[in-house]
Design a protein around this motif. Structure first.
Motif, mmCIF file in Angstrom:
data_model
loop_
_atom_site.group_PDB
_atom_site.id
_atom_site.type_symbol
_atom_site.label_atom_id
_atom_site.label_comp_id
_atom_site.label_asym_id
_atom_site.label_seq_id
_atom_site.Cartn_x
_atom_site.Cartn_y
_atom_site.Cartn_z
ATOM 1 N N LEU A 240 -13.436 5.389 8.749
ATOM 2 C CA LEU A 240 -14.675 6.106 8.467
ATOM 3 C C LEU A 240 -14.513 7.595 8.745
ATOM 4 C CD1 LEU A 240 -17.237 3.650 10.111
ATOM 5 C CD2 LEU A 240 -16.782 3.918 7.671
ATOM 6 N N VAL A 241 -13.663 7.917 9.708
ATOM 7 C CA VAL A 241 -13.429 9.308 10.098
ATOM 8 C C VAL A 241 -12.187 9.863 9.414
ATOM 9 C CG1 VAL A 241 -12.905 10.837 12.044
ATOM 10 C CG2 VAL A 241 -14.574 8.986 12.314
ATOM 11 N N VAL A 242 -11.069 9.163 9.564
ATOM 12 C CA VAL A 242 -9.788 9.682 9.080
ATOM 13 C C VAL A 242 -9.778 9.830 7.561
ATOM 14 C CG1 VAL A 242 -7.320 9.181 8.899
ATOM 15 C CG2 VAL A 242 -8.524 8.781 11.057
ATOM 16 N N ALA A 243 -10.286 8.812 6.859
ATOM 17 C CA ALA A 243 -10.294 8.842 5.397
ATOM 18 C C ALA A 243 -11.623 9.314 4.831
ATOM 19 C CB ALA A 243 -9.967 7.452 4.845
ATOM 20 N N ASP A 244 -12.589 9.622 5.713
ATOM 21 C CA ASP A 244 -13.923 10.019 5.278
ATOM 22 C C ASP A 244 -14.490 8.980 4.309
ATOM 23 O OD1 ASP A 244 -16.140 11.627 5.343
ATOM 24 O OD2 ASP A 244 -15.449 12.996 3.779
ATOM 25 N N ALA A 245 -14.256 7.705 4.643
ATOM 26 C CA ALA A 245 -14.624 6.610 3.754
ATOM 27 C C ALA A 245 -16.013 6.088 4.081
ATOM 28 C CB ALA A 245 -13.610 5.474 3.880
ATOM 29 N N GLY A 246 -16.622 5.443 3.090
ATOM 30 C CA GLY A 246 -17.854 4.721 3.329
ATOM 31 C C GLY A 246 -17.561 3.423 4.062
ATOM 32 N N VAL A 247 -18.603 2.729 4.486
ATOM 33 C CA VAL A 247 -18.420 1.533 5.302
ATOM 34 C C VAL A 247 -17.667 0.452 4.532
ATOM 35 C CG1 VAL A 247 -19.599 -0.302 6.556
ATOM 36 C CG2 VAL A 247 -20.476 2.032 6.668
ATOM 37 N N LEU A 248 -18.113 0.138 3.333
ATOM 38 C CA LEU A 248 -17.446 -0.908 2.555
ATOM 39 C C LEU A 248 -16.018 -0.510 2.209
ATOM 40 C CD1 LEU A 248 -20.310 -2.062 0.141
ATOM 41 C CD2 LEU A 248 -19.523 -3.137 2.268
ATOM 42 N N GLU A 249 -15.813 0.758 1.876
ATOM 43 C CA GLU A 249 -14.472 1.233 1.560
ATOM 44 C C GLU A 249 -13.562 1.150 2.781
ATOM 45 O OE1 GLU A 249 -11.315 3.041 -0.685
ATOM 46 O OE2 GLU A 249 -13.095 1.862 -1.150
ATOM 47 N N ALA A 250 -14.100 1.440 3.952
ATOM 48 C CA ALA A 250 -13.303 1.361 5.182
ATOM 49 C C ALA A 250 -12.871 -0.079 5.448
ATOM 50 C CB ALA A 250 -14.097 1.907 6.364
ATOM 51 N N PHE A 251 -13.780 -1.026 5.271
ATOM 52 C CA PHE A 251 -13.419 -2.432 5.448
ATOM 53 C C PHE A 251 -12.380 -2.853 4.402
ATOM 54 C CE2 PHE A 251 -17.387 -2.838 7.936
ATOM 55 C CZ PHE A 251 -16.918 -3.613 8.983
ATOM 56 N N ARG A 252 -12.562 -2.402 3.167
ATOM 57 C CA ARG A 252 -11.628 -2.782 2.101
ATOM 58 C C ARG A 252 -10.234 -2.251 2.386
ATOM 59 N NH1 ARG A 252 -8.882 -1.001 -1.896
ATOM 60 N NH2 ARG A 252 -9.512 1.169 -1.528
ATOM 61 N N ARG A 253 -10.139 -0.992 2.788
ATOM 62 C CA ARG A 253 -8.826 -0.399 3.022
ATOM 63 C C ARG A 253 -8.172 -0.989 4.268
ATOM 64 N NH1 ARG A 253 -8.659 5.973 1.468
ATOM 65 N NH2 ARG A 253 -6.446 5.440 1.402
ATOM 66 N N SER A 254 -8.967 -1.261 5.291
ATOM 67 C CA SER A 254 -8.407 -1.885 6.487
ATOM 68 C C SER A 254 -7.835 -3.258 6.144
ATOM 69 C CB SER A 254 -9.484 -2.015 7.565
ATOM 70 O OG SER A 254 -8.954 -2.594 8.742
ATOM 71 N N TYR A 255 -8.564 -4.014 5.343
ATOM 72 C CA TYR A 255 -8.081 -5.336 4.923
ATOM 73 C C TYR A 255 -6.781 -5.207 4.128
ATOM 74 C CZ TYR A 255 -7.936 -9.845 2.495
ATOM 75 O OH TYR A 255 -7.536 -11.058 1.992
ATOM 76 N N ALA A 256 -6.720 -4.226 3.241
ATOM 77 C CA ALA A 256 -5.513 -4.031 2.436
ATOM 78 C C ALA A 256 -4.324 -3.654 3.318
ATOM 79 C CB ALA A 256 -5.757 -2.951 1.380
ATOM 80 N N PHE A 257 -4.541 -2.767 4.275
ATOM 81 C CA PHE A 257 -3.458 -2.389 5.187
ATOM 82 C C PHE A 257 -2.999 -3.596 6.008
ATOM 83 C CE2 PHE A 257 -5.417 2.108 5.275
ATOM 84 C CZ PHE A 257 -4.617 2.513 4.219
ATOM 85 N N ALA A 258 -3.963 -4.406 6.455
ATOM 86 C CA ALA A 258 -3.619 -5.573 7.270
ATOM 87 C C ALA A 258 -2.817 -6.589 6.472
ATOM 88 C CB ALA A 258 -4.894 -6.218 7.822
ATOM 89 N N MET A 259 -3.212 -6.822 5.232
ATOM 90 C CA MET A 259 -2.502 -7.795 4.408
ATOM 91 C C MET A 259 -1.110 -7.301 4.034
ATOM 92 S SD MET A 259 -4.459 -10.326 4.354
ATOM 93 C CE MET A 259 -3.590 -11.346 3.166
ATOM 94 N N ALA A 260 -0.945 -5.988 3.962
ATOM 95 C CA ALA A 260 0.377 -5.435 3.658
ATOM 96 C C ALA A 260 1.316 -5.542 4.849
ATOM 97 C CB ALA A 260 0.244 -3.974 3.222
ATOM 98 N N GLY A 261 0.754 -5.705 6.042
ATOM 99 C CA GLY A 261 1.583 -5.832 7.243
ATOM 100 C C GLY A 261 2.232 -4.508 7.596
ATOM 101 N N GLY A 262 3.543 -4.507 7.729
ATOM 102 C CA GLY A 262 4.279 -3.277 7.989
ATOM 103 C C GLY A 262 3.825 -2.575 9.251
ATOM 104 N N ALA A 263 3.607 -1.266 9.133
ATOM 105 C CA ALA A 263 3.247 -0.452 10.295
ATOM 106 C C ALA A 263 1.930 -0.912 10.914
ATOM 107 C CB ALA A 263 3.160 1.019 9.891
ATOM 108 N N TYR A 264 0.997 -1.351 10.092
ATOM 109 C CA TYR A 264 -0.309 -1.806 10.595
ATOM 110 C C TYR A 264 -0.128 -2.985 11.547
ATOM 111 C CZ TYR A 264 -5.250 -3.291 10.338
ATOM 112 O OH TYR A 264 -6.545 -3.646 10.635
ATOM 113 N N PHE A 265 0.692 -3.949 11.133
ATOM 114 C CA PHE A 265 0.927 -5.133 11.964
ATOM 115 C C PHE A 265 1.727 -4.781 13.214
ATOM 116 C CE2 PHE A 265 3.861 -8.579 13.123
ATOM 117 C CZ PHE A 265 2.945 -9.551 13.507
ATOM 118 N N ARG A 266 2.799 -3.998 13.049
ATOM 119 C CA ARG A 266 3.640 -3.659 14.195
ATOM 120 C C ARG A 266 2.868 -2.832 15.221
ATOM 121 N NH1 ARG A 266 7.213 -2.784 9.979
ATOM 122 N NH2 ARG A 266 6.950 -0.523 10.155
ATOM 123 N N PHE A 267 1.997 -1.969 14.735
ATOM 124 C CA PHE A 267 1.190 -1.177 15.663
ATOM 125 C C PHE A 267 0.252 -2.088 16.452
ATOM 126 C CE2 PHE A 267 -2.418 1.311 17.032
ATOM 127 C CZ PHE A 267 -1.843 2.493 17.482
#
Length: 340
Positions: A240-267
């Motif tokens: 919501l802050v870093v990407a200046d995203a709306g609420v639904l967009e923030a949930f959507r992007r977080s879900y996409a990052f989580a499903m991609a794994g990688g740095a999101y998962f390792r962090f």
């Protein structure tokens, strides 16, 4: 046309390069600690939030109670002392040991911290953690009036938490980008969306409340679901802050990052492990009376800041990498002089 090298300030402000030789968590923690001098004033936020939990402080300082706990905490916008360690149970005397998960949600039941030893409460309770204090309601005493009071309290605490998180995350985000941090502007820009985010979490809590009232034992079955949701959406409030995203967009992007794994998962894994280690140390200190509490508070406040700022740094990297393929070529060309 030969582009000039980027300035050192711009290099320091940009997210760290994707160096696969080191883990995502350690990279972003390293970036934050390199900038700790600029960020350290923000440690006052977890410091003050920890002191607002008067009931937990009183239980911790009670000489007749001792408690050892380990918290496995996912990233949270307002990570403070009581996010990393549990105080003694309010109905216990003597010694107790607890382990639990903190999913980073602003309002969540504390039932995730399951007692391993020591006395327990005589009846089931609903505990909701807010940025200001913990609200504890006995299940058998919850009626329409109590639910109405709970709703009003959560709305009020949500508004306060949204304003604090907006200034806190917004300021950290600006400082990591080497930009001036105008906290009032951050509150105006981000607090409404963070409040809406809290309302979404509040609605999810209300959906589980009837189950807790009718069959409290079934809430245990929801714990794995809460953990999965905590992982999938831990980045949402940060986006919501870093990407200046709306609420639904923030949930959507977080879900996409989580499903991609990688740095999101390792962090996330690194964060959970680091939080558990710190939690154990803090738990030992909190059994040392006033001096132990003071030391724990002085350790937890900068640690909470570093972990939160590292999550901001992670989100900056993820957003930058996600947006780069869609960036117009002229945006990159603007970074260089056009002189020949």
């Amino acid at each position: 046309m030969v582009p000039e090298p980027e300035s050192s300030a711009e290099s320091a402000a940009s997210p760290p390069p994707r160096d696969r030789s080191s883990g995502a968590f350690s990279r972003h923690v390293s970036r934050v600690t390199d900038r700790l001098g600029d960020l350290l004033p923000y440690a006052v936020v977890p410091f003050v939030l920890s002191l607002l939990e008067v009931d937990k402080i009183e239980r911790t300082l009670d000489p007749h109670r001792t408690s050892f706990s380990v918290q496995f905490s996912l990233p949270s916008p307002l990570l403070e002392l009581w996010s990393l360690v549990d105080p003694p149970d309010p109905a216990s005397t003597g010694s107790s040991t607890t382990t639990g998960w903190d999913t980073g949600a602003p309002f969540e039941g504390s039932g995730g911290a399951a007692p391993v030893g020591g006395p327990t409460t005589t009846g089931p309770e609903i505990t909701i953690e807010t940025p200001v204090e913990s609200i504890v309601l006995p299940v058998d005493a919850v009626g329409s009036a109590e639910i109405a009071w709970l709703g009003i309290a959560l709305l009020a605490y949500g508004a306060i938490g949204a304003a604090v998180a907006a200034a806190y995350l917004g300021g950290i985000d600006r400082r990591l980008r080497d930009e001036p941090a105008v906290l009032l502007a951050c509150v105006v820009d981000y607090a409404p969306r963070l409040f809406a985010y809290y309302l979404v979490v509040f609605a999810a809590f209300l959906a589980l409340l009837p189950i807790a009232l009718i069959a409290p034992a079934l809430v245990i079955l929801a714990i794995p679901l809460v953990l999965v949701l905590g992982y999938l959406f831990y980045a949402a409030p940060f986006l919501l802050v870093v990407a200046d995203a709306g609420v639904l967009e923030a949930f959507r992007r977080s879900y996409a990052f989580a499903m991609a794994g990688g740095a999101y998962f390792r962090f996330a894994v690194g964060h959970v492990v680091a939080a558990a280690i710190v939690s154990l140390v803090l738990s030992i200190l909190l059994n040392g009376g006033v001096v132990g509490f003071a030391l724990a508070l002085l350790i937890a406040s900068p640690v909470g800041l570093v972990l939160t700022a590292a999550t901001v740094s992670l989100c900056q990297e993820l957003v930058d990498a996600d947006d780069k393929p869609h960036r117009a070529p002229s945006v990159d060309r603007d970074r260089f002089d056009s002189s020949t």
